[in-house]
Design a protein around this motif. Structure first.
Motif, PDB file in Angstrom:
ATOM      1  N   VAL A 104     -85.042 -47.118  -6.368  1.00 40.02           N
ATOM      2  CA  VAL A 104     -86.236 -46.522  -6.578  1.00 40.02           C
ATOM      3  C   VAL A 104     -87.709 -46.667  -6.532  1.00 40.02           C
ATOM      4  N   GLN A 105     -88.189 -45.943  -6.109  1.00 47.83           N
ATOM      5  CA  GLN A 105     -90.075 -45.951  -5.573  1.00 47.83           C
ATOM      6  C   GLN A 105     -90.788 -45.454  -6.735  1.00 47.83           C
ATOM      7  N   GLY A 106     -91.475 -46.790  -7.376  1.00 48.96           N
ATOM      8  CA  GLY A 106     -92.451 -46.413  -7.609  1.00 48.96           C
ATOM      9  C   GLY A 106     -91.759 -45.455  -9.839  1.00 48.96           C
ATOM     10  N   GLY A 107     -92.789 -45.313 -10.180  1.00 54.17           N
ATOM     11  CA  GLY A 107     -92.129 -44.573 -11.394  1.00 54.17           C
ATOM     12  C   GLY A 107     -90.980 -43.413 -11.214  1.00 54.17           C
ATOM     13  N   ILE A 108     -91.288 -42.181 -12.393  1.00 57.12           N
ATOM     14  CA  ILE A 108     -90.653 -41.492 -12.271  1.00 57.12           C
ATOM     15  C   ILE A 108     -91.024 -39.991 -11.901  1.00 57.12           C
ATOM     16  N   VAL A 109     -90.552 -39.097 -11.751  1.00 54.94           N
ATOM     17  CA  VAL A 109     -91.217 -37.370 -12.265  1.00 54.94           C
ATOM     18  C   VAL A 109     -89.346 -36.800 -12.748  1.00 54.94           C
ATOM     19  N   THR A 110     -90.108 -35.967 -13.394  1.00 51.96           N
ATOM     20  CA  THR A 110     -89.579 -34.810 -13.433  1.00 51.96           C
ATOM     21  C   THR A 110     -89.839 -33.520 -12.644  1.00 51.96           C
ATOM     22  N   ARG A 111     -89.324 -32.914 -12.115  1.00 48.98           N
ATOM     23  CA  ARG A 111     -89.707 -31.456 -11.909  1.00 48.98           C
ATOM     24  C   ARG A 111     -88.752 -30.901 -11.445  1.00 48.98           C
ATOM     25  N   THR A 112     -89.360 -29.706 -10.792  1.00 49.34           N
ATOM     26  CA  THR A 112     -87.521 -28.243 -10.367  1.00 49.34           C
ATOM     27  C   THR A 112     -87.749 -28.883  -8.741  1.00 49.34           C
ATOM     28  N   ALA A 113     -86.717 -28.626  -8.174  1.00 51.35           N
ATOM     29  CA  ALA A 113     -85.986 -28.517  -6.933  1.00 51.35           C
ATOM     30  C   ALA A 113     -86.661 -28.056  -5.980  1.00 51.35           C
ATOM     31  N   TYR A 114     -86.981 -27.964  -5.065  1.00 53.41           N
ATOM     32  CA  TYR A 114     -87.193 -27.201  -3.893  1.00 53.41           C
ATOM     33  C   TYR A 114     -86.720 -26.281  -3.790  1.00 53.41           C
ATOM     34  N   GLU A 115     -86.740 -25.043  -3.134  1.00 59.95           N
ATOM     35  CA  GLU A 115     -86.047 -24.326  -2.745  1.00 59.95           C
ATOM     36  C   GLU A 115     -85.001 -24.873  -1.677  1.00 59.95           C
ATOM     37  N   GLY A 116     -83.648 -25.313  -1.757  1.00 56.91           N
ATOM     38  CA  GLY A 116     -83.088 -24.858  -0.204  1.00 56.91           C
ATOM     39  C   GLY A 116     -82.888 -27.244  -0.346  1.00 56.91           C
ATOM     40  N   GLU A 117     -83.621 -27.698  -1.291  1.00 60.13           N
ATOM     41  CA  GLU A 117     -83.378 -28.566  -1.009  1.00 60.13           C
ATOM     42  C   GLU A 117     -81.901 -30.005  -1.299  1.00 60.13           C
ATOM     43  N   THR A 118     -81.536 -30.731  -0.686  1.00 64.31           N
ATOM     44  CA  THR A 118     -79.730 -30.979  -0.496  1.00 64.31           C
ATOM     45  C   THR A 118     -79.934 -31.995  -1.537  1.00 64.31           C
ATOM     46  N   PHE A 119     -79.050 -32.460  -2.060  1.00 65.31           N
ATOM     47  CA  PHE A 119     -78.815 -33.631  -3.451  1.00 65.31           C
ATOM     48  C   PHE A 119     -77.205 -34.126  -3.013  1.00 65.31           C
ATOM     49  N   LYS A 120     -76.742 -35.382  -2.923  1.00 64.54           N
ATOM     50  CA  LYS A 120     -75.670 -35.396  -2.703  1.00 64.54           C
ATOM     51  C   LYS A 120     -75.115 -35.943  -4.459  1.00 64.54           C
ATOM     52  N   ALA A 121     -74.573 -36.036  -4.991  1.00 65.21           N
ATOM     53  CA  ALA A 121     -74.237 -36.298  -6.479  1.00 65.21           C
ATOM     54  C   ALA A 121     -73.367 -37.530  -6.502  1.00 65.21           C
ATOM     55  N   LEU A 122     -73.099 -37.767  -7.416  1.00 66.38           N
ATOM     56  CA  LEU A 122     -72.425 -39.311  -7.639  1.00 66.38           C
ATOM     57  C   LEU A 122     -70.765 -39.134  -7.569  1.00 66.38           C
ATOM     58  N   ASP A 123     -70.611 -37.693  -7.340  1.00 66.02           N
ATOM     59  CA  ASP A 123     -68.907 -37.316  -7.089  1.00 66.02           C
ATOM     60  C   ASP A 123     -69.164 -36.576  -5.950  1.00 66.02           C
ATOM     61  N   GLY A 124     -69.535 -37.295  -4.739  1.00 64.78           N
ATOM     62  CA  GLY A 124     -69.543 -36.915  -3.189  1.00 64.78           C
ATOM     63  C   GLY A 124     -69.838 -36.101  -2.770  1.00 64.78           C
ATOM     64  N   GLN A 125     -69.662 -34.402  -3.781  1.00 63.24           N
ATOM     65  CA  GLN A 125     -70.523 -33.556  -3.234  1.00 63.24           C
ATOM     66  C   GLN A 125     -71.665 -33.131  -2.574  1.00 63.24           C
ATOM     67  N   GLU A 126     -72.375 -32.671  -2.028  1.00 62.95           N
ATOM     68  CA  GLU A 126     -73.941 -32.647  -1.429  1.00 62.95           C
ATOM     69  C   GLU A 126     -73.945 -30.750  -2.068  1.00 62.95           C
ATOM     70  N   TYR A 127     -75.154 -30.438  -2.744  1.00 68.82           N
ATOM     71  CA  TYR A 127     -75.125 -29.759  -2.916  1.00 68.82           C
ATOM     72  C   TYR A 127     -76.704 -29.341  -3.463  1.00 68.82           C
ATOM     73  N   THR A 128     -77.221 -27.419  -2.660  1.00 65.25           N
ATOM     74  CA  THR A 128     -78.310 -26.866  -2.018  1.00 65.25           C
ATOM     75  C   THR A 128     -79.088 -27.228  -3.616  1.00 65.25           C
ATOM     76  N   LEU A 129     -80.208 -27.300  -4.127  1.00 63.15           N
ATOM     77  CA  LEU A 129     -80.436 -27.208  -5.240  1.00 63.15           C
ATOM     78  C   LEU A 129     -81.418 -25.180  -5.080  1.00 63.15           C
ATOM     79  N   ASN A 130     -82.038 -24.527  -6.152  1.00 67.27           N
ATOM     80  CA  ASN A 130     -83.139 -24.015  -5.858  1.00 67.27           C
ATOM     81  C   ASN A 130     -83.714 -24.357  -6.893  1.00 67.27           C
ATOM     82  N   CYS A 131     -85.418 -23.057  -6.702  1.00 65.94           N
ATOM     83  CA  CYS A 131     -86.387 -24.217  -8.263  1.00 65.94           C
ATOM     84  C   CYS A 131     -86.084 -24.090  -9.426  1.00 65.94           C
TER      85      CYS A 131
END
Length: 161
Positions: free
Chosen positions: A93-120
């Motif tokens: 983790v670099q620096g502090g924490i920010v909770t924000r909405t995802a960027y449209e089309g942002e990808t995220f690899k979760a602990l279940d091993g799946q890659e998810y495409t997020l939306n806003c």
């Protein structure tokens, strides 16, 4: 009674060698209507290992797969007390924490091993570099997950709507 957390030098599977409960980087809530409360604490000197049998049995009984003592105790607290917790490997983790909405089309690899495409409309927990660490209230990310090599964690407790 065996307590799941114990002081250094004990034979507990959850020893804290030199606990440090301070974490100074800021937490910023960009979407307080979706995440009205977020707190985090850094705990240094953790010893990641296999959970005791009683804990593994309880997790399996509620349909969860045991991972390690740190991850398992957060899941146990959630199911026992209804208080969601999540542990991040502090070194990832670099620096502090920010909770924000995802960027449209942002990808995220979760602990279940799946890659998810997020939306806003998805809420993410990110670090100050902008890297998404978790989908808020849903699942942590593979890149910031606790592993056998983890020595310091950031323990999160939050309210996500």
């Amino acid at each position: 009674m065996n307590w799941p957390l114990s002081p250094a030098g004990s034979t507990s599977p959850f020893p804290l060698t030199t606990p440090e409960w301070r974490w100074n980087p800021p937490v910023r809530l960009d979407q307080p209507e979706l995440n009205p409360y977020y707190t985090a604490v850094k705990i240094s000197g953790v010893n990641v290992q296999e959970s005791p049998e009683w804990l593994k049995e309880r997790l399996v009984a509620v349909g969860l797969r045991p991972i390690n003592n740190i991850v398992d105790i957060t899941n146990f607290v959630l199911h026992e007390l209804g208080t969601p917790l999540h542990a991040f490997d502090a070194a990832k983790v670099q620096g502090g924490i920010v909770t924000r909405t995802a960027y449209e089309g942002e990808t995220f690899k979760a602990l279940d091993g799946q890659e998810y495409t997020l939306n806003c409309t998805d809420l993410v927990v990110a670090d100050q570099s902008g890297k998404a660490l978790a989908i808020g209230g849903v699942m942590g990310g593979e890149e910031s997950g606790v592993t056998d090599a983890t020595t310091d964690i950031i323990l999160e407790s939050a309210w996500f709507k």
